[in-house]
Design a protein around this motif. Structure first.
Motif, short mmCIF file in Angstrom:
data_model
loop_
_atom_site.label_atom_id
_atom_site.label_comp_id
_atom_site.label_asym_id
_atom_site.label_seq_id
_atom_site.Cartn_x
_atom_site.Cartn_y
_atom_site.Cartn_z
N SER A 4 69.39 8.78 46.99
CA SER A 4 68.57 9.06 48.17
C SER A 4 68.30 7.82 49.02
O SER A 4 67.89 7.94 50.16
CB SER A 4 67.26 9.72 47.76
OG SER A 4 66.53 8.87 46.90
N ARG A 5 68.53 6.63 48.49
CA ARG A 5 68.35 5.43 49.31
C ARG A 5 69.55 5.18 50.21
O ARG A 5 69.53 4.28 51.04
CB ARG A 5 68.05 4.22 48.44
CG ARG A 5 69.18 3.78 47.56
CD ARG A 5 68.72 2.64 46.63
NE ARG A 5 69.65 2.43 45.58
CZ ARG A 5 70.56 1.48 45.56
NH1 ARG A 5 70.66 0.64 46.56
NH2 ARG A 5 71.38 1.35 44.56
N PHE A 6 70.61 5.96 50.06
CA PHE A 6 71.80 5.81 50.89
C PHE A 6 71.81 6.88 51.97
O PHE A 6 71.37 7.99 51.77
CB PHE A 6 73.07 5.92 50.05
CG PHE A 6 73.23 4.81 49.06
CD1 PHE A 6 73.56 3.53 49.47
CD2 PHE A 6 73.04 5.03 47.70
CE1 PHE A 6 73.70 2.49 48.56
CE2 PHE A 6 73.18 4.01 46.78
CZ PHE A 6 73.51 2.74 47.22
N GLN A 7 72.37 6.53 53.10
CA GLN A 7 72.51 7.46 54.22
C GLN A 7 73.54 8.53 53.85
O GLN A 7 74.57 8.24 53.25
CB GLN A 7 72.96 6.68 55.45
CG GLN A 7 73.06 7.50 56.69
CD GLN A 7 73.53 6.68 57.88
OE1 GLN A 7 73.63 5.46 57.80
NE2 GLN A 7 73.81 7.35 58.96
N ARG A 8 73.27 9.76 54.24
CA ARG A 8 74.19 10.87 53.96
C ARG A 8 75.27 10.99 55.03
O ARG A 8 74.98 10.91 56.22
CB ARG A 8 73.43 12.19 53.91
CG ARG A 8 72.57 12.35 52.71
CD ARG A 8 71.84 13.64 52.80
NE ARG A 8 70.90 13.51 53.93
CZ ARG A 8 69.86 14.29 54.10
NH1 ARG A 8 69.62 15.26 53.28
NH2 ARG A 8 69.05 14.12 55.12
N HIS A 10 77.73 9.28 56.21
CA HIS A 10 77.97 8.23 57.21
C HIS A 10 79.32 7.53 57.07
O HIS A 10 79.70 6.77 57.93
CB HIS A 10 76.86 7.19 57.16
CG HIS A 10 76.89 6.35 55.92
ND1 HIS A 10 76.52 6.84 54.69
CD2 HIS A 10 77.27 5.07 55.71
CE1 HIS A 10 76.66 5.88 53.79
NE2 HIS A 10 77.11 4.80 54.37
N GLU A 77 76.72 4.98 46.78
CA GLU A 77 76.91 4.92 48.23
C GLU A 77 78.05 5.83 48.66
O GLU A 77 77.95 6.54 49.67
CB GLU A 77 77.19 3.48 48.68
CG GLU A 77 77.37 3.39 50.18
CD GLU A 77 77.61 1.99 50.70
OE1 GLU A 77 77.78 1.85 51.92
OE2 GLU A 77 77.62 1.03 49.89
N ALA A 80 76.91 9.62 48.48
CA ALA A 80 76.04 9.96 49.62
C ALA A 80 76.82 9.93 50.93
O ALA A 80 76.68 10.83 51.76
CB ALA A 80 74.86 9.00 49.69
N GLY A 81 77.65 8.93 51.09
CA GLY A 81 78.39 8.77 52.33
C GLY A 81 79.44 9.83 52.56
O GLY A 81 79.85 10.08 53.70
N TYR A 83 78.96 13.00 51.89
CA TYR A 83 78.30 14.27 52.14
C TYR A 83 78.84 14.90 53.42
O TYR A 83 79.04 14.22 54.42
CB TYR A 83 76.78 14.08 52.27
CG TYR A 83 76.08 15.31 52.77
CD1 TYR A 83 75.89 16.40 51.92
CD2 TYR A 83 75.65 15.41 54.09
CE1 TYR A 83 75.26 17.55 52.39
CE2 TYR A 83 75.03 16.55 54.56
CZ TYR A 83 74.83 17.62 53.70
OH TYR A 83 74.22 18.76 54.17
N GLU A 85 78.08 18.19 55.97
CA GLU A 85 77.12 19.22 56.35
C GLU A 85 77.59 20.59 55.89
O GLU A 85 78.72 21.00 56.19
CB GLU A 85 76.93 19.21 57.87
CG GLU A 85 75.79 20.05 58.36
CD GLU A 85 74.44 19.43 58.07
OE1 GLU A 85 73.50 20.19 57.81
OE2 GLU A 85 74.33 18.19 58.10
N TYR A 129 68.64 17.28 48.78
CA TYR A 129 69.11 16.09 49.49
C TYR A 129 70.50 16.29 50.09
O TYR A 129 70.81 15.73 51.14
CB TYR A 129 69.10 14.85 48.59
CG TYR A 129 69.24 13.58 49.38
CD1 TYR A 129 68.18 13.08 50.13
CD2 TYR A 129 70.44 12.89 49.43
CE1 TYR A 129 68.29 11.94 50.90
CE2 TYR A 129 70.57 11.74 50.19
CZ TYR A 129 69.50 11.27 50.92
OH TYR A 129 69.63 10.14 51.67
#
Length: 156
Positions: A4-8, A10, A77, A80-81, A83, A85, A129
């Motif tokens: 969760s500390r990483f941007q989704r 991106h 990272e 998360a990166g 991800y 939509e 998340y």
């Protein structure tokens, strides 16, 4: 795991490739030089992961090897990166390095990663998340979500 500390969502494909290259380089720095094939496997949800590196040798033997903590951070990272939509992100990754240094990576967005800890609550948090459209929620994940909704999340 602190995804969760990483941007989704991106990371572009070239940025994903760069992180995969970094992961491979860090793993190669830690394994014995006489390796034949290396497999890094990880199963993840937002607050927990299970990972291992297995090194295969020319004589047919293999063994688990330690890997640097930075590999987990890079993997978080990447997860998360990557991800997307409505689709979510992957639960499992299998990264295989073969001599002379070529690698192949498989991501699994749909199969149960087999994580028994944490309980269903971890999958619920992961879905919050990394939201998925209804059509992209596999049956096994629906069952994990029902377990928490029914109060069975903390039962063994």
């Amino acid at each position: 795991m602190a995804v969760s500390r990483f941007q989704r969502g991106h990371l572009s494909p070239p940025e994903q490739q760069e992180i995969l290259t970094q992961i491979g380089m860090r793993i190669l720095e830690e394994v014995p030089e006489n390796w034949e094939r290396i497999t890094y496997s990880i199963q993840s949800v937002i607050d927990h992961s299970s990972a291992e590196v297995v090194v295969e040798f020319p004589d047919g033997t293999s063994r688990r090897e330690p890997f640097p903590p930075e590999v987990l951070s890079l993997t978080d990272e990447l997860r998360a990166g990557m991800y997307q939509e409505g689709k979510g992100t992957w639960f499992s990754m299998r990264y295989v390095i073969s001599r002379p240094g070529k690698f192949n990576v498989d991501f699994d967005y749909d199969e149960d990663p087999g994580i028994t800890f944490p309980t269903s609550r971890g999958f619920t948090m992961d879905l919050r998340y990394f939201p998925r459209e209804e059509a992209n929620i596999p049956d096994w994940l629906r069952e994990k979500l029902r377990e928490e909704a029914d109060g069975r999340a903390d039962q063994p």
